[in-house]
Design a protein around this motif. Structure first.
Motif, PDB file in Angstrom:
ATOM      1  N   VAL A  27      -5.447  79.639 -32.625  1.00 14.93           N
ATOM      2  CA  VAL A  27      -5.004  80.777 -33.272  1.00 14.93           C
ATOM      3  C   VAL A  27      -5.249  80.508 -34.719  1.00 14.93           C
ATOM      4  O   VAL A  27      -5.184  79.279 -34.913  1.00 14.93           O
ATOM      5  N   TYR A  28      -5.678  81.447 -35.336  1.00 12.81           N
ATOM      6  CA  TYR A  28      -6.272  81.495 -36.936  1.00 12.81           C
ATOM      7  C   TYR A  28      -5.590  82.240 -37.733  1.00 12.81           C
ATOM      8  O   TYR A  28      -4.755  83.199 -37.351  1.00 12.81           O
ATOM      9  N   GLU A  29      -5.226  81.554 -38.756  1.00 15.51           N
ATOM     10  CA  GLU A  29      -4.371  82.276 -39.887  1.00 15.51           C
ATOM     11  C   GLU A  29      -5.157  82.188 -41.287  1.00 15.51           C
ATOM     12  O   GLU A  29      -5.817  81.167 -41.517  1.00 15.51           O
ATOM     13  N   PRO A  30      -4.846  82.911 -42.289  1.00 18.99           N
ATOM     14  CA  PRO A  30      -5.654  82.801 -43.610  1.00 18.99           C
ATOM     15  C   PRO A  30      -4.664  81.744 -44.273  1.00 18.99           C
ATOM     16  O   PRO A  30      -3.648  81.539 -43.979  1.00 18.99           O
ATOM     17  N   LYS A  31      -5.407  80.947 -44.897  1.00 21.54           N
ATOM     18  CA  LYS A  31      -5.002  79.779 -45.679  1.00 21.54           C
ATOM     19  C   LYS A  31      -4.565  80.221 -47.132  1.00 21.54           C
ATOM     20  O   LYS A  31      -5.213  80.596 -47.890  1.00 21.54           O
ATOM     21  N   TRP A  32      -3.562  80.247 -47.234  1.00 19.42           N
ATOM     22  CA  TRP A  32      -2.670  81.046 -48.623  1.00 19.42           C
ATOM     23  C   TRP A  32      -3.116  80.030 -49.611  1.00 19.42           C
ATOM     24  O   TRP A  32      -2.744  78.724 -49.396  1.00 19.42           O
ATOM     25  N   ASP A  33      -3.098  80.751 -50.873  1.00 18.94           N
ATOM     26  CA  ASP A  33      -3.272  79.675 -52.196  1.00 18.94           C
ATOM     27  C   ASP A  33      -2.039  79.739 -53.101  1.00 18.94           C
ATOM     28  O   ASP A  33      -2.000  80.720 -53.837  1.00 18.94           O
ATOM     29  N   GLY A  34      -0.981  78.998 -52.612  1.00 18.27           N
ATOM     30  CA  GLY A  34       0.189  79.096 -53.419  1.00 18.27           C
ATOM     31  C   GLY A  34       0.889  77.822 -53.422  1.00 18.27           C
ATOM     32  O   GLY A  34       0.210  76.581 -53.233  1.00 18.27           O
ATOM     33  N   PHE A  35       2.276  77.702 -53.602  1.00 15.11           N
ATOM     34  CA  PHE A  35       3.168  76.367 -53.199  1.00 15.11           C
ATOM     35  C   PHE A  35       3.578  76.462 -51.987  1.00 15.11           C
ATOM     36  O   PHE A  35       4.263  77.256 -51.590  1.00 15.11           O
TER      37      PHE A  35
END
Length: 363
Positions: A27-35
């Motif tokens: 399963v793939y997900e975007p890697k978010w750039d946050g906290f």
């Protein structure tokens, strides 16, 4: 607060790989750039926990309000606090939200509101879900999360070609990359049981200063600069050296320490900051880390002459978003040749494409 999974929770982590994994069933997900943030809710009580155990609740009152409307009454949810703008994710604005003054926090909550992207469910009601397969945790999260402005469910796919497309197209929106995991994966706190693939490039930078390592013996980080319109802009640091390399760097930098302030491109703004009350200037004795107030960011200048080739992931607001890695020093390059023109320009992407039928605005 009385939940089946109680704070603190150490988030599940990912190990870095160089390409999008293509094993069947992932399963793939975007890697978010946050906290990174684990949310604990028990009725009216709601806490935002950070990866380093520092409470985030007081800094994001608007996120608390959104979560109070969209989460079940008793749950623990893993996700990411982000600031979404028309130009993409804004990590610099997110960092500015960690302000000690309550009045400033309230002001920024209105001017640069943050949102929350949910991607895992650790507890629901009286049920501890950490031992349950990720596929079931995801199904439950989809069924209970009330998505709306400021509260999102991260997209997921089992198609590696879609993940590859996300990796390529959404870099311009400030995404870190792509995460891959097995559908039968339990939630393993503080363990690198997933995979992440991130963008990486190289650049030749001026080494304009350095910071000592906390051991007081070796070099902790190198301060990097790039030229633009006759000015040397600070673009980030290179660090993560081995103990032996930290000591070697002291000798490497020694020829550039004597007379370093004479004509240094950053001398003027350091003095201006000192006069304004910032101690020894930006990066001087008075500057501290936003995440760790006890950590000094004091630095020493170096005479302009040393060029370093570094590996970096992506640029945001004309700075390296993450810490760069030193590849080598370049005796064959002149400092004046280290300009922004060598860097790749990544076109911005529309975040709304990741949220079909909904707004990507966190306002």
């Amino acid at each position: 607060m009385d939940l089946p999974v109680m704070p603190p929770v150490r988030p599940m982590l990912a190990k870095a790989v160089h390409a999008v994994p293509r094993e069947p069933g992932l399963v793939y997900e975007p890697k978010w750039d946050g906290f990174r943030c684990v949310v604990f809710r028990d009725g009216p009580e709601l806490e935002l926990g950070s990866r380093n155990d520092r409470p985030l609740t007081r800094y994001f009152p608007e996120v608390v309000e959104v979560l109070a409307r969209g989460l079940p009454q008793r749950c623990v949810v893993d996700g990411e606090i982000v600031i979404v703008t028309p130009g993409g994710l804004d990590f610099d604005a997110l960092q500015l939200r960690l302000h000690p003054a309550a009045s400033r926090v309230r002001k920024l909550a209105v001017e640069t509101p943050a949102g929350f992207v949910a991607f895992d469910l650790l507890a629901l009601g009286d049920r501890d879900l950490t031992g349950v397969a990720f596929a079931e945790r995801r199904r439950l999260l989809e069924s209970v999360l009330e998505v709306g402005p400021g509260l999102y469910l991260t997209p997921a796919t089992t198609d590696p070609d879609v993940a590859e497309d996300w990796f390529t197209r959404f870099e311009g929106a400030g995404f870190d990359g792509v995460v891959a995991k097995y559908p039968d994966l339990p939630y393993a706190q503080d363990k690198r049981v997933m995979w992440k693939v991130k963008h990486e490039r190289t650049a030749d930078c001026v080494v304009a200063g350095f910071r000592w390592h906390k051991d007081g013996v070796g070099v902790g980080s190198l301060l990097l600069g790039l030229w633009d319109d006759g000015r040397l802009h600070h673009v980030g640091v290179a660090s993560s050296f081995s103990a032996a390399r930290r000591v070697e760097l002291v000798a490497d930098l020694e020829p550039y320490r004597e007379g370093a302030w004479d004509g240094h491109p950053w001398a003027a703004w350091v003095e201006a900051d000192r006069v304004a009350g910032g101690g020894e200037g930006a990066g001087g004795q008075g500057m501290t880390s936003r995440w760790n107030p006890r950590k000094s960011l004091a630095w020493e200048p170096l005479r302009i002459g040393l060029v370093a080739e570094v590996r970096y992931e992506h640029l945001q607001a004309r700075r390296f978003r993450h810490t760069a890695r030193l590849s080598r020093f370049r005796a064959d390059r002149e400092p004046g040749s280290c300009t922004y023109s060598q860097l790749d320009e990544v076109p911005p992407a529309e975040l709304a494409e990741l949220f079909p039928g909904g707004s990507a605005s966190s306002g």
